[in-house]
Every structure is written in C-alpha cells, then in structure tokens.
Design an enzyme around this catalytic site. Structure first.
Site, short mmCIF file in Angstrom:
data_model
loop_
_atom_site.label_atom_id
_atom_site.label_comp_id
_atom_site.label_asym_id
_atom_site.label_seq_id
_atom_site.Cartn_x
_atom_site.Cartn_y
_atom_site.Cartn_z
N GLU A 148 0.82 -1.22 0.00
CA GLU A 148 0.00 0.00 0.00
C GLU A 148 0.85 1.26 0.00
OE1 GLU A 148 -2.14 1.03 3.56
OE2 GLU A 148 -3.60 2.21 2.46
N GLU A 246 -11.42 2.98 6.34
CA GLU A 246 -10.24 3.42 7.11
C GLU A 246 -10.26 4.95 7.15
OE1 GLU A 246 -6.24 2.50 5.65
OE2 GLU A 246 -5.71 1.88 7.67
O1 3PY Z 1 -2.71 4.79 7.13
C1 3PY Z 1 -2.94 3.82 6.41
O2 3PY Z 1 -3.54 3.87 5.31
C2 3PY Z 1 -2.51 2.51 6.85
O3 3PY Z 1 -2.74 1.55 6.19
C3 3PY Z 1 -1.78 2.41 8.13
O4 3PY Z 1 -2.48 1.56 8.95
#
Ligand code: 3PY
Length: 267
Positions: A148, A246
């Site tokens: 990522e 997220e």
């Molecule tokens: O901040 C983010 O996108 C992460 O994946 C860290 O956990």
C-alpha cells in the site's frame, strides 16, 4: 452487486474503546460483518482477539503485519527496513498464523519508515527480498500480501510512498499473490487520476479502502472525492470483496455511519 464494507479498527470505534477486543464487539454490535486490524504484538493478546472473533462470528478481511511499536522506524512495519530482516520474518510468521486462525487471506505488508542512517537503495533491496520471501510463505497458506502506497502528509518518511515504486516492486517480484492495496485516500493524495489509475492497475489490485480527502473523514463529507462516482466505478471494476472503512469519524463512528444509507448501501 452491492458493495460490502469492513470496519478498520485502527480508525473506527477508537473514541469509545482503547482495546481491539472492545472495538470488535462494538463493530459487531453496530452491524459490521467484517473488520480490519493489526496483528497484536504478543501471543496473549492474539489469543484474546481470536477468541472474540470466534465469539462474535465477525469476519476478518485484512490483517496488518504485526509491528514493533517501541522503535519509530518499525512502528509502521518492517518489510523494507535494512537490518530488520529477522524481525520481519518473525512478524510475518506470527501474522500468518494469526490470519490463518482468523480465516483471513489478506496481509498488509507495511514497509516501515526511512531513517537517515540508511540509503534508499538498501530499502529497495530489503523490501524486494522480503516481498519474495513473503510471497512463498503466503502462497503455502493460500493468502495474498498487499503493498500500500501511503502518502507523506499522513505518514512522513514512510518508505512505500509512491504508486510508481509500488508497481516497480510488483513487476520485480512477479508473484500473483503480491498485490496493490488501493486506499482511495492515499491514491488521491499521492497522484489523483483515480479512474485511469484503477483501469491501469486492473488485476494488480487486491484490496480497497476508503476515506475522504484531505481530512480522511467519512466518504460523504466535503472533499476532493465524489464517492457516488467512485463506488460506481468500483462496482463496474467487478470488485466483490470487502472494502475497508479506514477513515477518521468526523464526530463519532456511529453517527458517521449514515453515509451508507446516503449511497444506498447497508452493513
Ligand atoms: O494509514 C494507512 O492507510 C494505513 O494503512 C496504516 O495503517
């Protein structure tokens, strides 16, 4: 096909609970059927989390690599850190065992931070070697590893900070079980051009996460991304697995969940 969403417990319910065990229970209580979390750093905590996962029946859609929170350069992962190869191997082993017990098939191989006492080509070499090692270990457990790119505004000096670097690594490692984790918040922050990027990355994409830009709040908050359009292209893209929420709740996690209904989704 309706999209389905998982609660990332590093971000959601943090205002109500300090422990992952409590956050799993809150996520379950408020209707989430899946969660994303970081592999707990010790066996006792791992067993408690696994017991709660079993008790609630909640799915685990993504596990972040266990991290050593005692050292700055390691608290965001160890995959790219020269000199931490043994630690990475230990963390990978315990994370795979944890993910297997949680019936999760995706591990986010967090890279770690650049420090002044190493040069970037050493990180590149370490990261590539660790990806190749991880690919073999993950394959035998029927799992995928995720790379990522994370933007430097959110995590200064994070090693994996570019989609160009990520795709060069995927090209070098040549393993179909090492894929891209596309967090739309980071994609927009790092390069934008979302539609064409998703078209270009195609099958290299192994997971999605969402948040608004630039404040990393819920998808229906004011910002650069039109999530009505983005959800439409993710559906057209044919992605049917969990999407990680997220984001930082603008008020509270539960109050912020009304974005789902606004976009015609439910948990
Ligand atoms: O901040 C983010 O996108 C992460 O994946 C860290 O956990």
């Amino acid at each position: 096909m309706a999209l389905k969403f998982a609660a990332n417990l590093n971000f959601l319910f943090t205002e109500k609970a300090s422990s992952i065990v409590e956050r799993i229970c809150l996520a379950h209580q408020h209707g989430f059927r899946a969660v994303e979390l970081t592999c707990p750093e010790d066996e006792t905590k791992r067993q408690k989390v696994l017991a709660t996962i079993e008790d609630t029946g909640i799915a685990v859609s993504l596990v972040n690599l266990a991290t050593d929170r005692t050292k700055d350069e390691l608290k965001w992962g160890s995959t790219g850190i020269p000199g931490a190869e043994k630690l990475f191997q230990q963390q990978l082993k315990s994370t795979i065992e944890f993910a297997k017990a949680a019936k999760c098939q995706k591990i986010h191989l967090m890279s770690g931070l650049l420090t002044d006492n190493e040069i970037e080509c050493d990180y590149n070499r370490t990261y590539l070697a660790n990806l190749k090692l991880a690919a073999d270990k993950l394959r035998s457990s029927n799992m995928i590893g995720l790379v990522e790119p994370i933007n430097p505004y959110y995590v200064p000096k994070y090693y994996m900070d570019s989609y160009v670097k990520a795709r060069e690594m995927l090209e070098s490692v040549q393993c179909d079980n090492i894929k891209l984790l596309v967090d739309l918040y980071h994609l927009q922050s790092l390069k934008g051009n979302v539609t064409r990027s998703l078209e270009e990355y195609g099958k290299q994409i192994g997971h999605f996460q969402i948040a608004q830009v630039p404040n990393r709040n819920e998808p229906d908050t004011t910002g650069e991304l039109d999530y009505a359009y983005i959800f439409q292209i993710i559906q057209e893209f044919g992605y049917t697995d969990w999407i990680g929420c997220e984001y930082k709740p603008k008020t509270t996690t539960v109050e912020g969940l009304n974005w789902l209904q606004k976009f015609g989704f439910k948990l």
